[in-house]
Design a protein around this motif. Structure first.
Motif, PDB file in Angstrom:
ATOM      1  N   GLN A   1       0.850  -1.183   0.000  1.00  0.00           N
ATOM      2  CA  GLN A   1       0.000   0.000   0.000  1.00  0.00           C
ATOM      3  C   GLN A   1       0.894   1.244   0.000  1.00  0.00           C
ATOM      4  N   LEU A   2       0.574   2.192  -0.852  1.00  0.00           N
ATOM      5  CA  LEU A   2       1.374   3.400  -0.986  1.00  0.00           C
ATOM      6  C   LEU A   2       1.380   4.196   0.317  1.00  0.00           C
ATOM      7  N   GLN A   3       2.585   4.586   0.773  1.00  0.00           N
ATOM      8  CA  GLN A   3       2.726   5.311   2.035  1.00  0.00           C
ATOM      9  C   GLN A   3       3.327   6.699   1.874  1.00  0.00           C
ATOM     10  N   PHE A   4       4.171   6.905   0.862  1.00  0.00           N
ATOM     11  CA  PHE A   4       4.889   8.179   0.756  1.00  0.00           C
ATOM     12  C   PHE A   4       5.420   8.365  -0.652  1.00  0.00           C
ATOM     13  N   ILE A   5       5.443   9.624  -1.116  1.00  0.00           N
ATOM     14  CA  ILE A   5       6.060   9.983  -2.386  1.00  0.00           C
ATOM     15  C   ILE A   5       7.072  11.088  -2.107  1.00  0.00           C
ATOM     16  N   GLY A   6       8.290  10.917  -2.611  1.00  0.00           N
ATOM     17  CA  GLY A   6       9.326  11.891  -2.336  1.00  0.00           C
ATOM     18  C   GLY A   6      10.191  12.196  -3.545  1.00  0.00           C
TER      19      GLY A   6
ATOM     20  N   ARG B   1      17.660   5.045   2.371  1.00  0.00           N
ATOM     21  CA  ARG B   1      18.234   4.766   3.685  1.00  0.00           C
ATOM     22  C   ARG B   1      17.604   5.654   4.762  1.00  0.00           C
ATOM     23  N   THR B   2      17.391   6.922   4.414  1.00  0.00           N
ATOM     24  CA  THR B   2      16.856   7.867   5.386  1.00  0.00           C
ATOM     25  C   THR B   2      15.437   7.508   5.797  1.00  0.00           C
ATOM     26  N   VAL B   3      14.558   7.268   4.814  1.00  0.00           N
ATOM     27  CA  VAL B   3      13.168   6.953   5.165  1.00  0.00           C
ATOM     28  C   VAL B   3      13.066   5.585   5.830  1.00  0.00           C
TER      29      VAL B   3
ATOM     30  N   GLY C   1      15.301   4.330   7.902  1.00  0.00           N
ATOM     31  CA  GLY C   1      15.683   4.541   9.289  1.00  0.00           C
ATOM     32  C   GLY C   1      14.610   5.245  10.097  1.00  0.00           C
ATOM     33  N   ARG C   2      13.827   6.100   9.452  1.00  0.00           N
ATOM     34  CA  ARG C   2      12.791   6.855  10.164  1.00  0.00           C
ATOM     35  C   ARG C   2      11.475   6.097  10.270  1.00  0.00           C
ATOM     36  N   GLN C   3      11.146   5.313   9.255  1.00  0.00           N
ATOM     37  CA  GLN C   3       9.851   4.626   9.217  1.00  0.00           C
ATOM     38  C   GLN C   3      10.046   3.176   8.784  1.00  0.00           C
ATOM     39  N   VAL C   4      10.811   2.420   9.564  1.00  0.00           N
ATOM     40  CA  VAL C   4      11.167   1.057   9.169  1.00  0.00           C
ATOM     41  C   VAL C   4       9.943   0.157   9.039  1.00  0.00           C
ATOM     42  N   GLU C   5       8.874   0.435   9.806  1.00  0.00           N
ATOM     43  CA  GLU C   5       7.682  -0.415   9.751  1.00  0.00           C
ATOM     44  C   GLU C   5       6.899  -0.259   8.454  1.00  0.00           C
TER      45      GLU C   5
END
Length: 450
Positions: free
Chosen positions: A132-137, A147-149, A151-155
């Motif tokens: 399921q789509l969670q984020f667009i960057g 790596r950054t996302v 580490g911040r939102q591993v789940e």
């Protein structure tokens, strides 16, 4: 109908996804803009070139052609790509749905996106384990952004999709993002006002005092690193010490590799790919894919010991499988093929893929097991190897009781009672009964609350 009105109406339809969409409108406008055509004349030029395709709901002008749904989204993606002069690496007609899912973590435990050498920027989409789509960057360095996302939102970071550009073009990247948002029928959770900072800012661990902030941040860091390890991450994540002192957790970008290091990494990746096998199984009637990476295979006279990493749904787990010589001979397959078939069978049974601590009686020892263990647990395991007859019960691992256990005197007393009953006697002298040993202080047992 005025030219500017028709172009304005068509532009509104294209950007909002409502009504009718003109073909390649954005590309045409972009070309006239780059060619230096005055703004006042662009509408007339577009009308002359694309008049039959434009529509105006305000004046009820019927269009000669219309494009909605998947076709409309493809055209909007094409317009976004061509508006930057055709310099993009990505295919101009790729919609979000048409792009392949890629795992955040490779089979060798790294975050290593596959990009072309001339990629200078990217638009990427992050998906959870259920895809399921969670984020667009946006990104100028896709590897470090992932790596950054992570580490911040591993789940929530299990899969990603991306479109690469050969230059940094904010306008073209924004159009791609907007097309993806429209295709998703709205902003993903990570881009909403309520959760945007969770993805775009370091993790705030809490704490009030300076010391409290540092302690909370270290505890949060330990939790994140543990989760990354459980996910199968092997590359180093170096924490930002300055952020840690402020009670926040974030990781430093990966260091740039030298040409020699890149060559070694490519060689290592090649060996990893050679040792990785794509497999599939059927779970609840649905075919699902997974991969097995063979870390090592130790052959011995008594059989083989195989260490593997199984990756499914972007979750990597390590296992050791013991294969007795009798099983290898009975199946008549190499250890690699036996391991593939065994894990396809276990996944179809929805066996928990990772266990910790002391196992309960209903937990399969998935981390370390023998083929005979699988046969003991599942009667239909033999069907995995067609008509092959597995060694069966004679080769099961078990513990056999070869000694009598318990209180020696109690056993003697029970035996004597049985003898007297058999002889018809019903009375014994107290002196005939074996007496327990005299208790000593060292033998006393003190009850404690645990």
């Amino acid at each position: 109908m005025r030219a500017s009105c028709r172009v304005k109406a068509a532009s509104s339809n294209m950007l909002t996804g409502k009504g009718r969409c003109p073909s390649e409108l954005g590309a045409v406008l972009g070309r006239y803009k780059r060619n230096g055509t005055p703004k006042a004349e662009r509408s007339a030029c577009v009308l002359q070139k694309m008049g039959p395709q434009l529509s105006c709901r305000r004046h009820h002008c019927p269009p000669a052609s219309s494009h909605t749904g998947e076709r409309g989204r493809a055209l909007r993606m094409r317009a976004a790509s061509q508006s930057a002069g055709g310099n993009q690496v990505a295919s101009s007609s790729d919609s979000l749905d048409s792009l392949p899912f890629k795992s955040f973590i490779t089979s060798d435990g790294e975050i290593d996106p596959d990009q072309k050498d001339d990629a200078q920027s990217s638009v990427f989409a992050v998906f959870d384990q259920a895809k399921q789509l969670q984020f667009i960057g946006f990104s100028k360095n896709l590897r470090n952004s992932l790596r950054t996302v992570l580490g911040r939102q591993v789940e929530f970071c299990f899969f990603y999709k991306h479109v690469d550009f050969s230059e940094v073009d904010q306008e073209a990247m924004t159009k791609v993002r907007d097309a993806w948002v429209e295709e998703n029928h709205g902003m993903p959770p990570g881009n909403t006002a309520a959760k945007r900072l969770l993805w775009q800012q370091p993790i705030n661990a809490g704490g009030v005092s300076e010391r409290g902030k540092l302690v909370a941040a270290k505890q949060q860091l330990e939790t994140i690193l543990k989760k990354l390890k459980q996910r199968g991450v092997r590359e180093e994540f170096v924490v930002n010490e300055d952020m840690l002192a402020e009670g926040k957790v974030d990781f430093l970008p990966a260091k740039e590799l030298t040409e020699e290091e890149k060559q070694r990494k490519e060689e290592h990746k090649r060996r990893i790919l050679e040792a990785t096998k794509d497999c599939s199984t059927v779970i609840d009637g649905v075919k699902e894919d997974f991969t097995i990476f063979f870390e090592s295979i130790f052959n011995a006279n008594g059989g083989a010991m195989v260490d593997v990493v199984v990756t499914k749904d972007d979750l990597a787990t390590k296992h050791r499988v013991i294969m007795g010589e009798e099983y290898i001979e009975a199946v008549n397959l190499p250890p690699q093929k036996i391991a593939e078939a065994t894990f396809a069978f276990l996944l179809s049974k929805k066996v928990q893929r990772h266990t910790e601590g002391i196992l309960t009686s209903n937990q399969f020892p998935i981390n370390y097991f023998a083929l005979s263990t699988v046969e003991q647990w599942y009667d239909d395991f033999a069907l995995t190897f067609e008509e092959t007859k597995l060694p069966g019960e004679n080769k099961f691992w078990r513990f056999n009781r070869i000694h009598e256990y318990g209180d020696k005197w109690s056993a003697l007393a029970v035996n004597q009672d049985a003898d007297e009953t058999a002889d018809g006697g019903g009375h014994r002298e107290a002196a005939d009964v074996p007496q327990p040993l005299e208790e000593t202080p060292e033998a006393e047992v003190t009850e404690t609350n645990s």
